[in-house]
Design a protein around this motif. Structure first.
Motif, PDB file in Angstrom:
ATOM      1  N   THR A 190       0.109  44.428  82.793  1.00  0.00           N
ATOM      2  CA  THR A 190      -0.265  43.558  81.669  1.00  0.00           C
ATOM      3  C   THR A 190      -1.088  42.414  82.245  1.00  0.00           C
ATOM      4  O   THR A 190      -0.671  41.755  83.203  1.00  0.00           O
ATOM      5  CB  THR A 190       0.967  42.994  80.953  1.00  0.00           C
ATOM      6  OG1 THR A 190       1.648  44.069  80.273  1.00  0.00           O
ATOM      7  CG2 THR A 190       0.556  41.956  79.917  1.00  0.00           C
ATOM      8  N   THR A 219      -2.481  46.515  79.531  1.00  0.00           N
ATOM      9  CA  THR A 219      -2.444  45.761  78.277  1.00  0.00           C
ATOM     10  C   THR A 219      -3.086  44.397  78.517  1.00  0.00           C
ATOM     11  O   THR A 219      -2.857  43.790  79.562  1.00  0.00           O
ATOM     12  CB  THR A 219      -0.982  45.533  77.829  1.00  0.00           C
ATOM     13  OG1 THR A 219      -0.305  46.789  77.848  1.00  0.00           O
ATOM     14  CG2 THR A 219      -0.930  44.941  76.439  1.00  0.00           C
ATOM     15  N   GLN A 242       6.476  46.516  75.532  1.00  0.00           N
ATOM     16  CA  GLN A 242       5.753  46.700  76.796  1.00  0.00           C
ATOM     17  C   GLN A 242       6.748  46.736  77.948  1.00  0.00           C
ATOM     18  O   GLN A 242       7.735  46.019  77.940  1.00  0.00           O
ATOM     19  CB  GLN A 242       4.829  45.505  77.073  1.00  0.00           C
ATOM     20  CG  GLN A 242       3.613  45.387  76.192  1.00  0.00           C
ATOM     21  CD  GLN A 242       2.817  44.149  76.592  1.00  0.00           C
ATOM     22  OE1 GLN A 242       2.516  43.962  77.759  1.00  0.00           O
ATOM     23  NE2 GLN A 242       2.486  43.325  75.623  1.00  0.00           N
TER      24      GLN A 242
END
Lengths: 334, 334
Positions: A190, A219, A242
DNA sequence: TTGACTTATGTAACCGTTTACATTTATTAC
DNA sequence: GTAATAAATGTAAACGGTTACATAAGTCAA
C-alpha cells in the motif's frame, strides 16, 4: 525643541565623505572598493572620515550602477516541511559563502501563486530563481523571459526540462524501495502519498512504482502530507480489508503517522505490516523500530544549486544539470 | 554570426518606452505608478508600448529614488527546526500580503555570525531586521544604529529590552508545566534542554523553573537539540540512579527522542515516567501516547512581527511590544 | 470669443554610487 | 635639472527611474 532639526540627520552620502575629507568622490569610491591606486595615507584619512560620519554606501545606488543585487530568489511550496527547510538552509548557507543573499517565497504549490511571488521577487531585484519541480505556468515562463534571469529547477532531475535541473530521478529512486520489497518478499503494497496535484515529484515517484510490473497488488492512497495524514490513512487501511505486507510512505512524515497508528493498534512492525519511508529525516533512525527510508541528499542539492547559480551569475558559465542519487537505508521497519 | 550583436539585446528602459511612445519620461513614469492625471488614451498607448518592448522598471533605480526596497531581513539560528520554519513561513506570508519580501539568514546561534549576516542583509537593502531572542552583540547594536533601521526581537517578550519585542514570557510559561506537575503530584523532575549558550529563551525557561521553590528534586540535563539528543539523554537517565516522575523536555523534538527511547526500554509512559514537551509541534497529538505539551502560537508571532514592521515602515507608527501567551495542552504522556 | 481655471504633458534636476578619461603629482633615468 | 613614465587624484557622465515645477491643452462661464 531644537532637536527636531537634528532628528532629521540624513544618512551621510559618499559625497559628504568626499567633502569633509577634502577629496573627490572618485577617491572615496576607490577607498570603498579598495582599489590599489590610493595612497595609504589618503586611504586611512578617508576611512577615518567614513567612521566619523558613520557612512555606509547605499546598496541601491551601487546596484543601479553595477546591475548586480547579489540576491537569489527561491520558491518553495511551504516552509512547514523539514525537507524544504533543510534544502533552503543549505542553499542559504552556500549562497552566503558566495556573498549572495537568499529571498524565500512560498507558493503553496500553486503555479498561480508561484507566478505572483516570482514577479515580486524579480521586481525586488532577484538575479536568479530557484524553483521546486519542473512544472511552471506559462505566465511564469513569459516573466522569466522578460526579465531574462536564470532559473534552476530542484528536486527533479530532467535534462530535457525547460530549465536546468538539479535533483533526483524520482521514478528511479522509488524503485529502490521496490527492489527492497522483492528482496523481503513483500507482494502486497500500500502506497501512501501526499497530494499529487501541483506536485510532479510525487507523481513521478508514483509513475515509477506503477511502471514496475513485478507487483500486481498495489493500493494507492492519497493523504494530507502530515503525520496526521499518515495516521488517518493507516486507520483506513486497518478498517478496510486491505492486508498489505508493507506500507510505503512517500514521505517520512507520513511514515511517522503510520508507525504511531499501527503501534496504537498493536500491530507489529514489521511482522504484521512493514513500513517504509522516504526522505530519511533526522529522527528516522530513532523511531521504534527504526524506520527504513530513502535518503535524499537535500543539503547537497542546496549546495549545488547555490554553486551553479553563482558561477553563472559571476562568469556566465552555463548551469549544469546535476543528478543526485538516493540511497536506501535498511533499518528495522522492514 | 550577426546574432552576436542581437544577443546583446539590452533590457528596455523607461526612456526607450518614452521615446517609442512619443511621450516624455514623466508620462511613462506616471502610467507606471498609475497617477490619476493621465488620459486614458495615452495611458493605454503607453501600456501597449510597455508590452511591446516587454519593459519592466528597474527595482534598483526605483529604490534609489524612493529609498524603499520593501525588504525585511530575518535572522534565525537555524532552519532545521520546525519552530523557526513555522515562524518564518507565517512571517513571509504576512509580509508578502503587505507587498514586502523576506530575506532569511541563519546565524547558528552565534552573535558574531548574526552580526555578519545582519551586515550583509543591511548592505543589500533590508529596511528592517527581525531577530530571535534579546541578546545582541555590541557590533550588532552599532551596526543597527549606523543604518538606523528598526529591529524586532522575537520569541522573547521583554518591554525593557533594547528593541521592541514580540514573544513570550518564557520563564512564566515554563511554570505552566510546573503547575501541571503539582497537580499530577510529580515531585522528581528531570529537565532536558538544548544548549543554553547563545540561547536566552532556553535560559529563561530554566530560570523560571529554578526560581520555583515548590520543587526541590530537579535534575537538569543539557542535550543537543534533536531527537537524537533526547534519546541520548534518556539513556543517561536510565543508566543513572535518577528516578524522575516526569521528564520535562524544553522542546518537543527532545520529547520525541525521550518517548522513543523509553518505549524502546519498555518503560511505561506515563505510569513509570511521564513526559512533557514544549512547542506542540504538528505531530505531538499523535505520538503514543499523545504528548502533553505547551503550545506557543508561533504563527501569530510571525504575523504580528510582519504587521508591526510594515506599519512602522509605511507610517512611522512605533513598534509595539506584544506578549503572546502559551497554553498547556494536557494529553496522555502525563 | 475670451479669460480663469483645471487637467495633461514635458523639462530637468535629483537619488548615491561607479568608472572612463583627464589632470595633477611623484618617481625614475639620464 | 629635466624629460619620460608611473601613480594618485579629480571631473563628469553614466545607471534608470521619480517628481517639483513649467508649460501646453481643455473646459467652462460670461
Amino acid at each position: 525643541m531644537s532637536s527636531i532639526k537634528n532628528s532629521t540627520k540624513k544618512k551621510a552620502t559618499l559625497k559628504d565623505v568626499a567633502h569633509t575629507a577634502n577629496v573627490s568622490v572618485a577617491t572615496v569610491s576607490r577607498v570603498l572598493n579598495d582599489s590599489p591606486n590610493v595612497t595609504k595615507k589618503t586611504k586611512d584619512h578617508v576611512n577615518n572620515v567614513i567612521q566619523e560620519l558613520s557612512f555606509s554606501p547605499s546598496p541601491m545606488a551601487r546596484a543601479l550602477n553595477t546591475g548586480r543585487t547579489r540576491t537569489v530568489g527561491a520558491l518553495v511550496p511551504t516552509l512547514d516541511h523539514a525537507i524544504f527547510s533543510k534544502f533552503l538552509g543549505a542553499l542559504e548557507k552556500q549562497l552566503s559563502s558566495h556573498k549572495h543573499s537568499l529571498v524565500i517565497s512560498t507558493t503553496n504549490g500553486s503555479p498561480q501563486t508561484e507566478f505572483e511571488q516570482a514577479t515580486a521577487l524579480l521586481n525586488m531585484g532577484a538575479e536568479a530563481l530557484i524553483v521546486s519541480g519542473k512544472t511552471r505556468s506559462q505566465e511564469f515562463d513569459a516573466l522569466v523571459k522578460r526579465f531574462n534571469v536564470p532559473v534552476i529547477i530542484t528536486s527533479y532531475y530532467d535534462p530535457k526540462a525547460d530549465y536546468p535541473s538539479i535533483g533526483y530521478d524520482n521514478a528511479a529512486i522509488s524503485k529502490l524501495a521496490l527492489d527492497h520489497f522483492i528482496e523481503k518478499k513483500y507482494t502486497a503494497v500500500t502506497v501512501i502519498h501526499g497530494p499529487t496535484s501541483d506536485n510532479d515529484r510525487t507523481r513521478d515517484r508514483l509513475r515509477g512504482i506503477k511502471s514496475d510490473n513485478r507487483f500486481n497488488d498495489v493500493t494507492y492512497m492519497e493523504a494530507e502530507l502530515s503525520v496526521d495524514g499518515g495516521c488517518q490513512a493507516t486507520n483506513e487501511i486497518i478498517s478496510s480489508n486491505q492486508k498489505p505486507n508493507v506500507i510505503f510512505c512517500l514521505s517520512d512524515v507520513l511514515a511517522l503517522g503510520v508507525i504511531f497508528e499501527l503501534q496504537r493498534n498493536n500491530i507489529n512492525i514489521p511482522n504484521d505490516i512493514a513500513v517504509m519511508g522516504f526522505d530519511n529525516l533526522e529522527w528516522a533512525e530513532h523511531t521504534v523500530p527504526p524506520l527504513t527510508s530513502i535518503e535524499l541528499s537535500v543539503k547537497d542539492m542546496g549546495k549545488h544549486a547555490a554553486d551553479e547559480v553563482c558561477h553563472f551569475l559571476n562568469s556566465g558559465k552555463p548551469i549544469n544539470n546535476i543528478k543526485l542519487s538516493g540511497h536506501l537505508l535498511k533499518r528495522k521497519t522492514t
